[in-house]
Structure formats: structure tokens, C-alpha cells
Scaffold this active site. Structure first.
Site, PDB file in Angstrom:
ATOM      1  N   LYS A  24     -13.575   1.158  15.218  1.00  0.00           N
ATOM      2  CA  LYS A  24     -12.476   0.536  15.345  1.00  0.00           C
ATOM      3  C   LYS A  24     -12.054   0.419  16.859  1.00  0.00           C
ATOM      4  O   LYS A  24     -11.379  -0.577  17.315  1.00  0.00           O
ATOM      5  CB  LYS A  24     -11.425   1.144  14.623  1.00  0.00           C
ATOM      6  CG  LYS A  24     -10.472   0.323  13.750  1.00  0.00           C
ATOM      7  CD  LYS A  24      -9.711   1.114  12.451  1.00  0.00           C
ATOM      8  CE  LYS A  24     -10.686   1.034  11.187  1.00  0.00           C
ATOM      9  NZ  LYS A  24      -9.769   1.534  10.046  1.00  0.00           N
ATOM     10  N   ASN A  29       0.846  -1.377   0.039  1.00  0.00           N
ATOM     11  CA  ASN A  29       0.074   0.137  -0.113  1.00  0.00           C
ATOM     12  C   ASN A  29       0.967   1.357  -0.049  1.00  0.00           C
ATOM     13  O   ASN A  29       2.238   1.327   0.059  1.00  0.00           O
ATOM     14  CB  ASN A  29      -0.842   0.004   1.321  1.00  0.00           C
ATOM     15  CG  ASN A  29      -0.238  -0.147   2.446  1.00  0.00           C
ATOM     16  OD1 ASN A  29       0.611   0.925   2.883  1.00  0.00           O
ATOM     17  ND2 ASN A  29      -0.342  -1.164   3.249  1.00  0.00           N
ATOM     18  N   LYS A  46       8.895 -17.213 -10.193  1.00  0.00           N
ATOM     19  CA  LYS A  46       8.220 -15.975 -10.944  1.00  0.00           C
ATOM     20  C   LYS A  46       6.783 -16.662 -11.719  1.00  0.00           C
ATOM     21  O   LYS A  46       7.192 -17.483 -12.702  1.00  0.00           O
ATOM     22  CB  LYS A  46       8.949 -15.261 -11.684  1.00  0.00           C
ATOM     23  CG  LYS A  46       8.377 -14.018 -12.159  1.00  0.00           C
ATOM     24  CD  LYS A  46       9.184 -12.931 -13.081  1.00  0.00           C
ATOM     25  CE  LYS A  46       8.475 -12.165 -14.080  1.00  0.00           C
ATOM     26  NZ  LYS A  46       9.218 -11.653 -15.148  1.00  0.00           N
ATOM     27  N   PRO A  50      -3.434 -11.827  10.248  1.00  0.00           N
ATOM     28  CA  PRO A  50      -3.679 -11.670  11.582  1.00  0.00           C
ATOM     29  C   PRO A  50      -3.744 -10.137  11.854  1.00  0.00           C
ATOM     30  O   PRO A  50      -2.897  -9.380  11.298  1.00  0.00           O
ATOM     31  CB  PRO A  50      -2.550 -12.380  12.312  1.00  0.00           C
ATOM     32  CG  PRO A  50      -1.316 -12.150  11.323  1.00  0.00           C
ATOM     33  CD  PRO A  50      -1.878 -12.533  10.033  1.00  0.00           C
ATOM     34  N   ASP A  51      -4.452  -9.920  12.843  1.00  0.00           N
ATOM     35  CA  ASP A  51      -4.793  -8.327  13.280  1.00  0.00           C
ATOM     36  C   ASP A  51      -3.675  -8.135  14.462  1.00  0.00           C
ATOM     37  O   ASP A  51      -4.018  -8.601  15.546  1.00  0.00           O
ATOM     38  CB  ASP A  51      -6.106  -7.960  13.401  1.00  0.00           C
ATOM     39  CG  ASP A  51      -6.396  -6.588  13.622  1.00  0.00           C
ATOM     40  OD1 ASP A  51      -5.455  -5.803  14.338  1.00  0.00           O
ATOM     41  OD2 ASP A  51      -7.523  -6.026  13.094  1.00  0.00           O
ATOM     42  N   ILE A  52      -2.750  -7.470  14.131  1.00  0.00           N
ATOM     43  CA  ILE A  52      -1.635  -7.471  15.170  1.00  0.00           C
ATOM     44  C   ILE A  52      -2.240  -6.686  16.425  1.00  0.00           C
ATOM     45  O   ILE A  52      -2.069  -6.778  17.410  1.00  0.00           O
ATOM     46  CB  ILE A  52      -0.457  -6.594  14.671  1.00  0.00           C
ATOM     47  CG1 ILE A  52      -0.033  -7.633  13.255  1.00  0.00           C
ATOM     48  CG2 ILE A  52       0.621  -6.772  15.466  1.00  0.00           C
ATOM     49  CD1 ILE A  52       1.210  -6.770  12.458  1.00  0.00           C
ATOM     50  N   ASP A  60      -4.468  -6.296   4.991  1.00  0.00           N
ATOM     51  CA  ASP A  60      -5.146  -6.839   5.373  1.00  0.00           C
ATOM     52  C   ASP A  60      -5.408  -8.316   5.143  1.00  0.00           C
ATOM     53  O   ASP A  60      -5.723  -9.272   5.674  1.00  0.00           O
ATOM     54  CB  ASP A  60      -6.803  -6.154   5.344  1.00  0.00           C
ATOM     55  CG  ASP A  60      -6.949  -5.033   6.397  1.00  0.00           C
ATOM     56  OD1 ASP A  60      -6.344  -5.133   7.489  1.00  0.00           O
ATOM     57  OD2 ASP A  60      -7.250  -3.920   5.903  1.00  0.00           O
ATOM     58  N   PHE A 108      -3.946   3.399  14.662  1.00  0.00           N
ATOM     59  CA  PHE A 108      -4.313   4.132  13.685  1.00  0.00           C
ATOM     60  C   PHE A 108      -5.258   3.787  12.874  1.00  0.00           C
ATOM     61  O   PHE A 108      -5.615   2.726  12.439  1.00  0.00           O
ATOM     62  CB  PHE A 108      -2.840   4.536  12.976  1.00  0.00           C
ATOM     63  CG  PHE A 108      -2.082   5.397  13.534  1.00  0.00           C
ATOM     64  CD1 PHE A 108      -1.391   5.025  14.913  1.00  0.00           C
ATOM     65  CD2 PHE A 108      -1.774   6.487  12.923  1.00  0.00           C
ATOM     66  CE1 PHE A 108      -0.544   6.045  15.619  1.00  0.00           C
ATOM     67  CE2 PHE A 108      -0.753   7.551  13.545  1.00  0.00           C
ATOM     68  CZ  PHE A 108      -0.258   7.099  14.770  1.00  0.00           C
ATOM     69  N   LYS A 152     -11.355  -3.325  18.146  1.00  0.00           N
ATOM     70  CA  LYS A 152      -9.677  -3.775  18.302  1.00  0.00           C
ATOM     71  C   LYS A 152      -9.696  -3.462  19.720  1.00  0.00           C
ATOM     72  O   LYS A 152      -8.422  -3.676  20.077  1.00  0.00           O
ATOM     73  CB  LYS A 152      -9.132  -3.022  17.605  1.00  0.00           C
ATOM     74  CG  LYS A 152      -9.363  -3.253  16.075  1.00  0.00           C
ATOM     75  CD  LYS A 152      -8.335  -3.115  15.082  1.00  0.00           C
ATOM     76  CE  LYS A 152      -8.600  -3.110  13.732  1.00  0.00           C
ATOM     77  NZ  LYS A 152      -7.305  -3.299  12.666  1.00  0.00           N
TER      78      LYS A 152
HETATM   79  N1  CTP Z   1      -3.811  -3.314  11.888  1.00  0.00           N
HETATM   80  C1  CTP Z   1      -2.968  -4.402  12.193  1.00  0.00           C
HETATM   81  N2  CTP Z   1      -3.024  -5.396  11.707  1.00  0.00           N
HETATM   82  C2  CTP Z   1      -3.729  -5.729  10.777  1.00  0.00           C
HETATM   83  C3  CTP Z   1      -4.638  -4.753  10.175  1.00  0.00           C
HETATM   84  C4  CTP Z   1      -4.480  -3.427  10.862  1.00  0.00           C
HETATM   85  O1  CTP Z   1      -2.350  -4.196  13.451  1.00  0.00           O
HETATM   86  N3  CTP Z   1      -3.716  -6.860  10.193  1.00  0.00           N
HETATM   87  C5  CTP Z   1      -3.755  -2.015  12.773  1.00  0.00           C
HETATM   88  C6  CTP Z   1      -2.989  -0.730  12.144  1.00  0.00           C
HETATM   89  O2  CTP Z   1      -1.606  -0.818  12.407  1.00  0.00           O
HETATM   90  C7  CTP Z   1      -3.895   0.133  12.506  1.00  0.00           C
HETATM   91  C8  CTP Z   1      -5.312  -0.343  12.956  1.00  0.00           C
HETATM   92  O3  CTP Z   1      -5.092  -1.555  12.854  1.00  0.00           O
HETATM   93  O4  CTP Z   1      -3.350   0.826  13.868  1.00  0.00           O
HETATM   94  C9  CTP Z   1      -6.363   0.184  11.595  1.00  0.00           C
HETATM   95  O5  CTP Z   1      -5.894  -0.567  10.769  1.00  0.00           O
HETATM   96  P1  CTP Z   1      -7.249  -0.783   9.545  1.00  0.00           P
HETATM   97  O6  CTP Z   1      -6.525  -1.653   8.266  1.00  0.00           O
HETATM   98  O7  CTP Z   1      -7.659   0.751   8.972  1.00  0.00           O
HETATM   99  O8  CTP Z   1      -8.484  -1.588  10.164  1.00  0.00           O
HETATM  100  P2  CTP Z   1      -9.232  -2.807   9.525  1.00  0.00           P
HETATM  101  O9  CTP Z   1      -9.798  -3.379  10.802  1.00  0.00           O
HETATM  102  O10 CTP Z   1      -8.622  -3.312   8.752  1.00  0.00           O
HETATM  103  O11 CTP Z   1     -10.341  -1.554   8.957  1.00  0.00           O
HETATM  104  P3  CTP Z   1     -10.904  -1.424   7.357  1.00  0.00           P
HETATM  105  O12 CTP Z   1     -12.126  -2.041   7.235  1.00  0.00           O
HETATM  106  O13 CTP Z   1     -11.016   0.040   7.523  1.00  0.00           O
HETATM  107  O14 CTP Z   1      -9.544  -1.856   6.737  1.00  0.00           O
END
Ligand code: CTP
Length: 419
Positions: free
Chosen positions: A349, A220, A298, A315-317, A288, A335, A353
């Protein structure tokens, strides 16, 4: 109180000629220097000029028995508040990473328990070589601070990353590191401008790269600038900051331990390793989704596959760190990069979270447009907590970072009694 002292180890590169200027700049910051030259460095700068500008003896050779008898490599390290290696050549970096000790400089570096900062200087191709980068990762993991290198014209006639940082910048960074480190001749004292001294803070920044095959990845537009600025601002307030960064073009922030990772899963593992911490500031734009299966070779454009990449969720860290368990940091800040209904999404969020605060910004402006948030130098944010929203004016990312760092310091002052 005596003035703080740097042991300046001068490596054998052309940038060694800047060493007397660095000694002057350190002096301008109120820091005394003692110089140690490698044998190769003597080809570029004279011990006599360093002795006159530093006002001290210059140390040169491990096998100079007089030096070893009267001072020794242990004593050289013991007397310093900080060791600065400038220029740090590829050879010196390699030796440090391997723990080699075959001259006075490398022996002193292996024998020290003092903070070490290196200012690399070398040809751009040597800098970019995987061996050098591997060695630098090792040094970062060992807690060594990097400053530079900068981009520019080089003595070898090429252009690129590899020029030693300006002595003014190195001296300023040395001052910051000394402010954080316990003084060689003093008991640790808490300076009035370091309200976060003793706090361990984890910061994530930058994008993640999710490989499709060896040459392609999903990423991104995140530049990492905001997260790096936050890490540096927290360190400036005395915090012990560990930055876990995805791939960026930025130099390591000053006074911060930086670990570089590539994917979301690497970032999660590095974050978990960094625990426990007092606060976690999660500024990374983590992908995500990742390709379910990264290919080993390749994918050719004639093959099926690229038009049909199967994705799986990362995974959502942030959510995993913010889970209510014994390792949860006292303050977890997420963020939120949003393009519409910024505050509503951010509030959602915050709850989903389990964060304490969300820093929400509107990234609807395309980064290729001047003034765009992603990649740009300015940001306009809302700081959202359970008790309400503060909307800040648009300002440089460094100012957002400084303001946020003060809010973090305020949080710990308010919560001191309950900890
Ligand atoms: N984040 C994270 N791990 C992920 C995705 C996001 O730790 N796999 C953290 C980012 O560092 C940030 C926050 O989650 O602090 C918000 O990320 P965002 O991608 O905007 O959240 P999402 O829950 O994926 O929501 P959206 O539907 O807006 O993508």
C-alpha cells in the site's frame, strides 16, 4: 507575564448555575475570567456571586450605556485570549450561526476575532434537531471549537446527549486552546512543548456511509477513535489540525477544527478544500465501493433491487492527495487495516498509494469481541516507511496517537532545513 484571560459568556440555561464552578476551575488552571451574562442567564445565576468568584465586574446588557462608554463589546473581546460560551443554549448557537447581534453577548461574539469555544447544553431533542445540528456545522466551519455535550440525566427528566461538559474538562480545554492562540497582551511565543506550532495538518477519521436509499447505507465498523485521538494529540503539540470525519458517535476532539461528512466523495471534496497542508494523516476507513445509483425513495422488500445492488468504485482520497504535485503535503500517512500478512500488504500500500508512512494494524479480531481493534480502545500497530518498520506494543489508542504525533513532530524537525 500576566495571566491569560477568558471572557466567559453565560447563556440562559439551567447549566448556568455551574458558571461559578467553571470560573473556579479556570482559576485553578491559572486563567482569569471576566463574565458576561445574557438576560436569561440572570434567572439561573446571580451576577453578584460571579463578581465575587471572578474578582471582576460582571457585564450584562448592551444598552447599559455606562458599560458601553467605559468598556464596550469590542474592548471585552480585545482583552480576552479566548471566549468561552457556557452553557451555549440552542438559541445562542442559532444566533451565532446566523451572525445576529441584538444583545451584549451576541454583539461581542460577532465583533470578536479571538478563538471561541462553546459548551452546548440543552434538552436531547433540541440537541438532535436538524436545525441545531445545521447551526453547529456552520459554527465548526467558522472555526468555533465545541466541547461536549455529554450524555446523562437532564434537568428535564430525560436521558441523552445534552448535558454541559464538566467545568473541569471545559477549563482544561480552555487552557489547551489558549496555549495555541496568540496571547492578547503578548507577541506569539513558541512554547517548548508545541513543536508543531505553525504546521497545518489534515486528519481523516471514521467510516463513510454510502447511501443505498434514504434509509439504508453501506458502512464499516470503524469507530473513528484512533483518528480522533491522533487529531487531538497533534493539536496538543501545537499543530493547526483540520479533522474531516465520517459519521461517528464521538464528540469533536479538543482544539481541532472538525468538519463532518457522510460519503467518500464528500470526504474527498472536504480534503481538497483543506489543502494546502504540511501533513495529511488519513485514518478514515473509507468505503471502497458505493451503490452506483442511490435511490430517492425507500426500496420495498418486495421490489427487485436490494438483492442486486450495482456497486461502483469510490475515489481513493489518500492516493489522490499523495500524488506528486505542488499541493502534495510534505508528509502523507496512510492507515492500513488488514486481517492477514499485515506488513506485506501495508508495504504494498505504501508504494501503490505513494505514501511516506503507513500505520498498519491487524483488525482480524472481531470488534464485537472484547479487545477487538475496530471500536475498541487499544491498538497494536506497525509504522512502516521506506526505511523500515517499527512494531509498537499493544497500547491504548490515545497512546498510539501521542506516539505518532511525536513522530510527526520529529519528521518536521528533521526536515526543517530542507523546507
Ligand atoms: N483510503 C482512502 N480512500 C479510499 C480508500 C482508502 O483515502 N477510497 C485510505 C484510507 O484512509 C487508509 C488507506 O487508504 O489510509 C488504506 O485503505 P484500504 O481501504 O485498506 O486500502 P485499499 O487500497 O482499499 O486496499 P484493500 O485492498 O486492503 O482494501
Amino acid at each position: 507575564m500576566s495571566e491569560p484571560r477568558v471572557l466567559l459568556i453565560i447563556g440562559g440555561g439551567i447549566a448556568a448555575y455551574k458558571a461559578p464552578e467553571l470560573v473556579r476551575q479556570l482559576k485553578a488552571q491559572g486563567i482569569a475570567s471576566r463574565c458576561l451574562l445574557t438576560a436569561a442567564a440572570e434567572q439561573f445565576v446571580s451576577p453578584l456571586s460571579l463578581a465575587s468568584v471572578s474578582g471582576d465586574k460582571v457585564y450584562e446588557n448592551l444598552f447599559d450605556l455606562t458599560d458601553e462608554a467605559e468598556m464596550g463589546h469590542i474592548q471585552l473581546s480585545r482583552d480576552a485570549d479566548l471566549i468561552v460560551v457556557a452553557p451555549a443554549t440552542a438559541d445562542m448557537i442559532g444566533k451565532m450561526a446566523q451572525g445576529l447581534a441584538n444583545d451584549l453577548a451576541s454583539t461581542t461574539l460577532l465583533a470578536t476575532d479571538k478563538p471561541v469555544m462553546i459548551a452546548p447544553a440543552m434538552n436531547v431533542r433540541m440537541w438532535e434537531h436538524p436545525a441545531t445540528q445545521r447551526n453547529l456545522d456552520t459554527l465548526r466551519a467558522d472555526g468555533v471549537t465545541l466541547i461536549g455535550p455529554d450524555e446523562g440525566d437532564m434537568a428535564c427528566g430525560e436521558f441523552g446527549l445534552g448535558r454541559m461538559s464538566d467545568p473541569v474538562e471545559i477549563a482544561a480545554a480552555a487552557k489547551q486552546l489558549i496555549a495555541k492562540a496568540p496571547r492578547a497582551d503578548l507577541k506569539p511565543a513558541v512554547a517548548p512543548d508545541t513543536p508543531l506550532t505553525g504546521r497545518k495538518i489534515l486528519v481523516t477519521a471514521g467510516p463513510t456511509h454510502e447511501p443505498i436509499d434514504p434509509v439504508r447505507y453501506i458502512a464499516n465498523r470503524s469507530s473513528g477513535k484512533q483518528g480522533y485521538a491522533v487529531a487531538e494529540a497533534l493539536a496538543a503539540l501545537g499543530a493547526d489540525v483540520h479533522l474531516i470525519s465520517g459519521p461517528t458517535a464521538l464528540n469533536d476532539p479538543r482544539g481541532v477544527t472538525t468538519t463532518r461528512v457522510e460519503t467518500a466523495r464528500d470526504m474527498l471534496a472536504a480534503c481538497q478544500q483543506a489543502l494546502p497542508v504540511d501533513a495529511a494523516i488519513m485514518a478514515a476507513a473509507v468505503a471502497d465501493w458505493r451503490p452506483e445509483q442511490a435511490q430517492d425513495s425507500k426500496i420495498k422488500k418486495t421490489e427487485a433491487g436490494l438483492q442486486d445492488i450495482k456497486l461502483t468504485e469510490n475515489p481513493d482520497i489518500l492516493a489522490s492527495l499523495a500524488q506528486a504535485d505542488s499541493n502534495r503535503p510534505a508528509l502523507v500517512v496512510g492507515f492500513a487495516a488488514e486481517t492477514h500478512t499485515v506488513e506485506a500488504h501495508a508495504n504494498d500500500k505504501l508504494a501503490r498509494k505513494n505514501c511516506d508512512w503507513i500505520v498498519a494494524n491487524d483488525v482480524s479480531l472481531n470488534s464485537s469481541v472484547e479487545g477487538g481493534v475496530m471500536g475498541g480502545d487499544e491498538n497494536q500497530i506497525h509504522l512502516i516507511s521506506k526505511s523500515g518498520t517499527q512494531s509498537w506494543d499493544k497500547m491504548p489508542k490515545t497512546e498510539v496517537a501521542a506516539k505518532l504525533a511525536h513522530q510527526v513532530a520529529g519528521f518536521f524537525t528533521d526536515h526543517k532545513e530542507s523546507q
